[in-house]
Design a protein around this motif. Structure first.
Motif, PDB file in Angstrom:
ATOM      1  N   ARG A  13     -14.982  -1.631   6.668  1.00 55.14           N
ATOM      2  CA  ARG A  13     -13.670  -1.038   6.813  1.00 55.14           C
ATOM      3  C   ARG A  13     -13.837   0.358   7.403  1.00 55.14           C
ATOM      4  O   ARG A  13     -14.867   1.002   7.250  1.00 55.14           O
ATOM      5  CB  ARG A  13     -12.949  -0.934   5.467  1.00 55.14           C
ATOM      6  N   VAL A 150      -8.568   2.498  -1.038  1.00 56.36           N
ATOM      7  CA  VAL A 150      -8.009   3.675  -0.359  1.00 56.36           C
ATOM      8  C   VAL A 150      -8.961   4.860  -0.453  1.00 56.36           C
ATOM      9  O   VAL A 150      -8.555   6.008  -0.370  1.00 56.36           O
ATOM     10  CB  VAL A 150      -6.619   4.044  -0.940  1.00 56.36           C
ATOM     11  N   SER A 152     -11.872   7.623   0.344  1.00 50.79           N
ATOM     12  CA  SER A 152     -12.221   8.454   1.495  1.00 50.79           C
ATOM     13  C   SER A 152     -13.172   9.525   1.013  1.00 50.79           C
ATOM     14  O   SER A 152     -13.622   9.504  -0.136  1.00 50.79           O
ATOM     15  CB  SER A 152     -10.964   9.077   2.108  1.00 50.79           C
ATOM     16  N   ARG A 157     -10.436  11.110  -2.395  1.00 52.67           N
ATOM     17  CA  ARG A 157     -10.943  10.093  -3.314  1.00 52.67           C
ATOM     18  C   ARG A 157     -10.565  10.390  -4.758  1.00 52.67           C
ATOM     19  O   ARG A 157     -10.547   9.481  -5.604  1.00 52.67           O
ATOM     20  CB  ARG A 157     -12.437   9.911  -3.131  1.00 52.67           C
ATOM     21  N   ALA A 160      -7.320   8.786  -5.059  1.00 53.10           N
ATOM     22  CA  ALA A 160      -7.522   7.335  -5.092  1.00 53.10           C
ATOM     23  C   ALA A 160      -7.921   6.872  -6.485  1.00 53.10           C
ATOM     24  O   ALA A 160      -7.417   5.847  -6.988  1.00 53.10           O
ATOM     25  CB  ALA A 160      -8.588   6.944  -4.067  1.00 53.10           C
ATOM     26  N   LEU A 553      -0.877   7.776  -3.994  1.00 52.46           N
ATOM     27  CA  LEU A 553      -1.160   6.812  -2.930  1.00 52.46           C
ATOM     28  C   LEU A 553      -0.978   7.445  -1.555  1.00 52.46           C
ATOM     29  O   LEU A 553      -1.822   7.274  -0.657  1.00 52.46           O
ATOM     30  CB  LEU A 553      -0.248   5.598  -3.079  1.00 52.46           C
ATOM     31  N   THR A 554       0.101   8.185  -1.405  1.00 50.94           N
ATOM     32  CA  THR A 554       0.371   8.834  -0.116  1.00 50.94           C
ATOM     33  C   THR A 554      -0.748   9.812   0.239  1.00 50.94           C
ATOM     34  O   THR A 554      -1.238   9.848   1.378  1.00 50.94           O
ATOM     35  CB  THR A 554       1.716   9.574  -0.166  1.00 50.94           C
ATOM     36  N   ALA A 556      -3.869   9.807  -0.891  1.00 52.82           N
ATOM     37  CA  ALA A 556      -5.117   9.078  -0.646  1.00 52.82           C
ATOM     38  C   ALA A 556      -5.124   8.449   0.744  1.00 52.82           C
ATOM     39  O   ALA A 556      -6.135   8.494   1.454  1.00 52.82           O
ATOM     40  CB  ALA A 556      -5.322   8.025  -1.722  1.00 52.82           C
ATOM     41  N   LEU A 557      -4.010   7.846   1.138  1.00 44.55           N
ATOM     42  CA  LEU A 557      -3.927   7.217   2.458  1.00 44.55           C
ATOM     43  C   LEU A 557      -3.990   8.258   3.573  1.00 44.55           C
ATOM     44  O   LEU A 557      -4.629   8.032   4.614  1.00 44.55           O
ATOM     45  CB  LEU A 557      -2.649   6.388   2.569  1.00 44.55           C
ATOM     46  N   ALA A 558      -3.325   9.383   3.358  1.00 47.23           N
ATOM     47  CA  ALA A 558      -3.360  10.441   4.367  1.00 47.23           C
ATOM     48  C   ALA A 558      -4.781  10.967   4.548  1.00 47.23           C
ATOM     49  O   ALA A 558      -5.244  11.190   5.675  1.00 47.23           O
ATOM     50  CB  ALA A 558      -2.416  11.567   3.971  1.00 47.23           C
ATOM     51  N   ARG A 560      -7.489   9.340   3.966  1.00 52.53           N
ATOM     52  CA  ARG A 560      -8.269   8.267   4.596  1.00 52.53           C
ATOM     53  C   ARG A 560      -8.053   8.238   6.109  1.00 52.53           C
ATOM     54  O   ARG A 560      -8.988   8.066   6.880  1.00 52.53           O
ATOM     55  CB  ARG A 560      -7.879   6.936   3.962  1.00 52.53           C
ATOM     56  N   ARG A 561      -6.815   8.427   6.537  1.00 52.07           N
ATOM     57  CA  ARG A 561      -6.524   8.428   7.975  1.00 52.07           C
ATOM     58  C   ARG A 561      -7.168   9.629   8.657  1.00 52.07           C
ATOM     59  O   ARG A 561      -7.666   9.538   9.781  1.00 52.07           O
ATOM     60  CB  ARG A 561      -5.011   8.437   8.204  1.00 52.07           C
TER      61      ARG A 561
END
Length: 564
Positions: A13, A150, A152, A157, A160, A553-554, A556-558, A560-561
């Motif tokens: 991933r 999720v 990073s 992290r 996450a 979640l927001t 963690a995703l940010a 990660r991106r």
């Protein structure tokens, strides 16, 4: 194979790279944990989880949770390279081992219940002490896997892990009847200032905050800029300070006002469990309750003259008192006119033709006369303790096994739809709970009927019998969790336990009076008033927690991106 080499394998991933450690002693420990594998990795996870249990009552060592969750972060860092299936499998195994260690170290005292009637239940002790944590550990495995999805580098992290672990704790408290004992938020929920946050976002909100704060120092061992290493820990310290500041500001300088004209007497008989339910002891047990109830609490008080309500604990008698006129008459003679007795008791309903009798674990109200008043039947029963779960009932009974409580067929749950506020003359409306019902944040105040306004109780009443667990952390953990319900709901808590801890807690979580564990005695006390209005948590339930999860979640995703 090194992490760098594994990260080059196909099929990864995006951003499966581990967070690499910086230099220094802490970084060396982090790298050693990240590079662990096999049995060594499982042992580290198990020991880290067990260490985290020291943050729970009665120890309250929050630094233990800091070490525990930092190790969890580094273990997940080490599982971050490889194909997705392998990575998620490793995360599930790490999470299960961490949860197994945490729950075994925190719930070992459950084994005491299997030794009360050792000749019948001792063989099953490993099922309670090891089997239950092994099953519940699957929730933590799922939480670690969600976090890994999720994952990073850097601070992302930490969000996450908070998302995965807090979400799994909520599921543990709700699925399969739920068992939210020692939810991670109790690491903050036993401190008077920090527990005030429960009035805003409840136990599970405290859980998410506890995970964020405790796991943040893991970034100190991560390579990168000084800002990237230190900012999460400084932010965690600031969040903890803000939570403590809110709590300090919320607490009034003086005691909460009390309900006029109410004087409670809590009776703690300290009866041993192996003698409590023997029918041959019925007369002695009832006489003991009556003698204690009529005992002066201090030299300037006499008998029951200066109290309005007498409270006895859960399942006070080894017989059905409402079917025993002699026992009722004895109680009536002991109760002066105008006084009320509130007691736990088993009760039975006459069966319909062709049906077996139904037994309930109940709270009864009795006035002089005697007159039986309002009744509350326990809704949330303890699996295997008070009943055998449906699919296993016939099988286990065919093998000659039964639940712990010696009631033919086990207890029947009260109707949740018909769950009512207990009405006791002279008291505000009572939100009644029996035993471990008090550990469920969402089940303290009954839901409103369709089209009706929500019930507005004036106190939480918790009758319990923790004699099953002796002088262990169990009864102390039970009291701490019940205490947090007072803060969440803005209601005083009145708790009467057979062997302790009995006491009264005001709606800010302050213990105004108590009897310690393992002593016989009575406690005369006033009843604090409820807070005006309703707390945010009482109005919205877990909605604030859901918003906190969405924020994690927001973030963690940010993160990660940004690292992709």
């Amino acid at each position: 194979m090194t992490h760098q080499a594994r990260a080059a394998e196909p099929g990864l991933r995006v951003d499966a790279r581990p967070s690499m450690p910086a230099s220094g002693p802490l970084a060396g420990i982090a790298q050693w944990i990240m590079l662990s594998s096999g049995i060594g990795r499982l042992a580290i996870a198990l020991l880290a989880g067990a260490l985290g249990a020291l943050a729970m009552p009665p120890f309250g060592l929050f630094p233990a949770l800091v070490v525990s969750l930092c190790v969890a972060v580094w273990l997940l860092d080490g599982a971050s390279a490889g194909r997705l299936r392998r990575t998620l499998t490793a995360s599930v195994v790490i999470g299960w081992a961490w949860g197994f260690g945490y729950l075994t170290a925190g719930l070992w005292w459950l084994g005491a219940a299997f030794l009360v009637e050792a000749e019948e239940f001792a063989w099953a002790l490993p099922l309670g002490v090891i089997g239950l944590p092994a099953v519940l550990g699957l929730f933590y495995g799922a939480g670690f896997a969600l976090a890994r999805l999720v994952w990073s580098q850097g601070a992302g992290r930490i969000a996450a892990l908070a998302l995965g672990l807090a979400g799994s704790e909520w599921l543990r408290g709700h699925l399969f009847t739920g068992f939210p004992w020692n939810t991670l938020g109790m690491a903050l929920g036993q401190n008077l200032w920090l527990m005030q946050g429960a009035a805003l976002f409840g136990l599970y909100g405290l859980t998410l905050v506890a995970i964020l704060v405790a796991a943040a120092p893991a970034t100190l061992a991560t390579a990168g800029t000084a800002r990237g290493r230190f900012a999460p820990t400084l932010a965690a310290a600031l969040a903890l300070a803000l939570l403590a500041g809110f709590g300090a500001a919320r607490l009034p300088a003086g005691p909460d006002p009390v309900v006029a004209g109410v004087r409670l007497r809590l009776v703690q008989p300290n009866l041993e469990q192996d003698a409590k339910f023997r029918p041959e002891n019925r007369e002695d047990i009832l006489d003991r309750y009556i003698e204690l109830s009529d005992r002066a609490a201090s030299p300037d008080r006499t008998g029951l003259a200066d109290v309005t309500h007498v409270i006895w604990p859960e399942s006070a008698f080894p017989f059905l008192i409402q079917r025993d006129p002699k026992a009722l008459a004895k109680i009536a003679n002991a109760l002066p006119p105008g006084k009320q007795l509130i007691t736990g008791a088993a009760r039975a309903e006459e069966p319909l033709p062709g049906e077996r009798p139904r037994y309930f674990n109940s709270i009864l109200t009795i006035a002089s006369g005697p007159t039986l008043g309002d009744i509350y039947d326990k809704v949330h029963l303890v699996p295997f303790g008070e009943y055998l779960p449906g699919p296993l009932d016939a099988i286990l009974r065919a093998l000659g096994l039964r639940q712990f409580v010696s009631i033919p067929g086990g207890f029947t749950a009260g109707s949740r739809a018909g769950q009512q506020i207990l009405k006791v003359p002279g008291l505000p409306p009572v939100a009644a709970t029996i035993c471990y019902e008090a550990i469920f944040p969402s089940e303290i105040v009954p839901a409103a009927a369709a089209g009706a306004p929500p019930p507005v109780p004036g106190l939480i009443l918790n009758l319990t019998n923790d004699a099953w667990f002796g002088d262990t952390p169990g009864p102390r953990q039970h009291f701490a969790q019940a205490r947090l319900r007072a803060v969440e709901e803005g209601l005083p808590l009145v708790r009467d336990a057979n062997t302790g801890i009995s006491g009264v807690v005001d709606p800010h979580g302050r213990v105004t009076a108590s009897l310690p564990l393992g002593v016989e005695g009575i406690l005369d006390t006033a009843l604090p008033e409820r807070l005006p209005g309703r707390t945010l948590y009482a109005r919205l339930g877990d909605i604030p927690f859901a918003l906190m999860l969405a924020t994690a979640l927001t973030f963690a995703l940010a993160a990660r991106r940004r690292r992709a």
